[in-house]
Enzyme design. Sequence first.
Site, PDB file in Angstrom:
ATOM      1  N   THR A 291      -7.651  -2.629   8.674  1.00 30.05           N
ATOM      2  CA  THR A 291      -8.243  -1.621   7.797  1.00 30.05           C
ATOM      3  C   THR A 291      -9.642  -2.090   7.400  1.00 30.05           C
ATOM      4  O   THR A 291     -10.124  -3.115   7.879  1.00 30.05           O
ATOM      5  CB  THR A 291      -7.338  -1.438   6.559  1.00 30.05           C
ATOM      6  OG1 THR A 291      -7.051  -2.729   6.000  1.00 30.05           O
ATOM      7  CG2 THR A 291      -6.018  -0.790   6.945  1.00 30.05           C
ATOM      8  N   ASP A 292     -10.274  -1.316   6.511  1.00 31.60           N
ATOM      9  CA  ASP A 292     -11.639  -1.630   6.092  1.00 31.60           C
ATOM     10  C   ASP A 292     -11.703  -2.981   5.367  1.00 31.60           C
ATOM     11  O   ASP A 292     -10.698  -3.465   4.851  1.00 31.60           O
ATOM     12  CB  ASP A 292     -12.154  -0.518   5.150  1.00 31.60           C
ATOM     13  CG  ASP A 292     -12.188   0.833   5.857  1.00 31.60           C
ATOM     14  OD1 ASP A 292     -12.314   0.853   7.087  1.00 31.60           O
ATOM     15  OD2 ASP A 292     -12.083   1.863   5.165  1.00 31.60           O
TER      16      ASP A 292
ATOM     17  N   GLN B 225       0.833  -1.195   0.000  1.00 34.33           N
ATOM     18  CA  GLN B 225       0.000   0.000   0.000  1.00 34.33           C
ATOM     19  C   GLN B 225       0.871   1.249   0.000  1.00 34.33           C
ATOM     20  O   GLN B 225       2.088   1.192   0.182  1.00 34.33           O
ATOM     21  CB  GLN B 225      -0.900   0.001   1.241  1.00 34.33           C
ATOM     22  CG  GLN B 225      -0.122  -0.144   2.541  1.00 34.33           C
ATOM     23  CD  GLN B 225      -0.937  -0.757   3.666  1.00 34.33           C
ATOM     24  OE1 GLN B 225      -2.160  -0.741   3.636  1.00 34.33           O
ATOM     25  NE2 GLN B 225      -0.254  -1.282   4.658  1.00 34.33           N
TER      26      GLN B 225
ATOM     27  N   HIS C  96      -7.843   3.314  20.058  1.00 37.33           N
ATOM     28  CA  HIS C  96      -6.908   2.327  20.610  1.00 37.33           C
ATOM     29  C   HIS C  96      -7.329   1.846  21.993  1.00 37.33           C
ATOM     30  O   HIS C  96      -7.189   0.661  22.315  1.00 37.33           O
ATOM     31  CB  HIS C  96      -5.481   2.901  20.623  1.00 37.33           C
ATOM     32  CG  HIS C  96      -4.877   2.932  19.250  1.00 37.33           C
ATOM     33  ND1 HIS C  96      -4.222   4.035  18.736  1.00 37.33           N
ATOM     34  CD2 HIS C  96      -4.856   2.001  18.259  1.00 37.33           C
ATOM     35  CE1 HIS C  96      -3.816   3.759  17.500  1.00 37.33           C
ATOM     36  NE2 HIS C  96      -4.188   2.551  17.184  1.00 37.33           N
TER      37      HIS C  96
ATOM     38  N   ASP D 189       1.260 -12.572   7.214  1.00 36.13           N
ATOM     39  CA  ASP D 189      -0.170 -12.568   6.893  1.00 36.13           C
ATOM     40  C   ASP D 189      -0.953 -13.090   8.101  1.00 36.13           C
ATOM     41  O   ASP D 189      -0.761 -14.230   8.533  1.00 36.13           O
ATOM     42  CB  ASP D 189      -0.389 -13.470   5.673  1.00 36.13           C
ATOM     43  CG  ASP D 189      -1.848 -13.510   5.250  1.00 36.13           C
ATOM     44  OD1 ASP D 189      -2.709 -13.846   6.098  1.00 36.13           O
ATOM     45  OD2 ASP D 189      -2.124 -13.200   4.089  1.00 36.13           O
ATOM     46  N   GLY D 190      -1.843 -12.259   8.640  1.00 35.62           N
ATOM     47  CA  GLY D 190      -2.575 -12.610   9.854  1.00 35.62           C
ATOM     48  C   GLY D 190      -3.472 -13.824   9.683  1.00 35.62           C
ATOM     49  O   GLY D 190      -3.659 -14.607  10.625  1.00 35.62           O
TER      50      GLY D 190
ATOM     51  N   PRO E  79      -6.675  -6.653   1.095  1.00 37.98           N
ATOM     52  CA  PRO E  79      -6.082  -7.723   1.916  1.00 37.98           C
ATOM     53  C   PRO E  79      -6.805  -7.950   3.240  1.00 37.98           C
ATOM     54  O   PRO E  79      -6.725  -9.034   3.806  1.00 37.98           O
ATOM     55  CB  PRO E  79      -4.638  -7.243   2.154  1.00 37.98           C
ATOM     56  CG  PRO E  79      -4.547  -5.848   1.650  1.00 37.98           C
ATOM     57  CD  PRO E  79      -5.723  -5.580   0.777  1.00 37.98           C
TER      58      PRO E  79
ATOM     59  N   ASP F 198      -7.171  -5.396  14.615  1.00 34.70           N
ATOM     60  CA  ASP F 198      -7.051  -3.947  14.408  1.00 34.70           C
ATOM     61  C   ASP F 198      -6.714  -3.741  12.927  1.00 34.70           C
ATOM     62  O   ASP F 198      -5.587  -3.450  12.556  1.00 34.70           O
ATOM     63  CB  ASP F 198      -5.927  -3.428  15.309  1.00 34.70           C
ATOM     64  CG  ASP F 198      -5.700  -1.935  15.148  1.00 34.70           C
ATOM     65  OD1 ASP F 198      -6.511  -1.268  14.483  1.00 34.70           O
ATOM     66  OD2 ASP F 198      -4.696  -1.434  15.687  1.00 34.70           O
TER      67      ASP F 198
END
Lengths: 277, 277
Positions: free
Chosen positions: A162-163, A35, A66, A141-142, A167, A160
């Site tokens: 991103t939208d 990104q 947070h 990679d989670g 990915p 936590d």
Amino acid sequence: MTLDKNWYTEKWQGQGAAISLRITDKIHDEQTDYQRIEIYETESFGRLMTLDGLVMVTDRDNFIYHEMMTHPAVLTHPSPKKVLIIGGGDCGALKEVLKHKNIIQVDQVELDEGVTRVAEKYFPALCASNNDARARLIFDDGIKWIQNSKTASYDLIIIDSTDPVGPAAGLFEHEFYRACYTALTKDGILMAQSESPLFHASLIKSMRQDMNSAGFQTLATLLFPQCTYPSGWWSATLASKSRLNKPRACDVETLYYSSGIHASAQVLPPFLERKLK
Amino acid sequence: MTLDKNWYTEKWQGQGAAISLRITDKIHDEQTDYQRIEIYETESFGRLMTLDGLVMVTDRDNFIYHEMMTHPAVLTHPSPKKVLIIGGGDCGALKEVLKHKNIIQVDQVELDEGVTRVAEKYFPALCASNNDARARLIFDDGIKWIQNSKTASYDLIIIDSTDPVGPAAGLFEHEFYRACYTALTKDGILMAQSESPLFHASLIKSMRQDMNSAGFQTLATLLFPQCTYPSGWWSATLASKSRLNKPRACDVETLYYSSGIHASAQVLPPFLERKLK
């Protein structure tokens, strides 16, 4: 009124709305394998990090997000020791989790090392605990990480992310929640950011359904303000393998979180309750 | 990313931030003796009314503000009968108050008749109760109205005003609160919009101090999301001449308000509690 080139603008996708922050300088611009990472100095929000043009963090308002992504999960679990954070590259959630002395290990699995390296440079306050001996920063990679995790290896998993596009899309799906369920210990808790109550109620509903069908016994969606995220109102959804306990008292310093805020954040307004049914 | 001329933008004064809504049409533009009133059709927020370029109301999100400005006050008072609304020209607060059968009279004192006439035409849902026999629409100066009101003539006074600049500035001052105190009955309650908890904590603090020194015995600041107002997070401050009772149960239909939301809205996060001290 129009905004000149000294404003950063994020269009809130599909909502015909946008937020803008006045910038005084652009101090970083990097295309990683995953990104584009940009850092700006803003007039009133401190520093701003964007990923592919979307607001991730500002100095001024990240504390709410947070704290609400972490303390409710940590304090609801009777005795959390091992924590997994998926995403979280800015390290703000990591810092909040590590405030709790009973936590003995936090694995943070962020896909893009670039995000963390940039955060270390430009958001030192968020990264203040990166060198804590209990923290393991893993860049991977989670989803794969969870699939390869041993059964019952974490007490808490915090998503936590991103939208739910690109990915991160796989982090909002039933199969992933099922893998989290397996990787969690008996009283394990999953906490996932779940977008805007005003804009994305149908996403919250499908996340909750997927968490339920993955085996989680009790759910709680928590609402909180978040000025620079779409609609200015955000949510996190907590899924527990067991019954939800009354949270333990909070003995760490916070700006937004308190036991009272924790309880309040779980009260959903009628319009949202109806949409989540 | 820049926004073309199809976007309406409000810069949040002094905050280096702005919100924009994509417009599909401008359907009204009028300069009254007091202000410029513009109405737009937006892509995703329904109709939008601005006064001197600032968002007043959108179809999509006004329900939260109007419900939180009214039901907490109505339901906290043991038996409200006569209500005064100062400002409130779009009539959304009036409609919410009149949902309660025990209310026998609502005087609404709005400075600018133009706002109400435009609302009647373009926001018919908000004005649905304007012809209720209990409603008196008065177009006059709210400060003078209060000064000329008889002692103990209202059970509730609701200040649904614009920001504390220009003609509305006097609605945020000690003398005005003192006059409200006098115009209220024994258990009377004043409810005033009190801006953003993130941006305007010092204003909330001074309002609370002024209300206290005007004689009000108990105060409660209520927080709620409001997407199109500065910071996306807003507040209303309730001041009571007597001890605050547990609110009566809500027996009218609402989208945002509930007894649970009422209690939750009063829980202030630690950072704000410290600032209001």
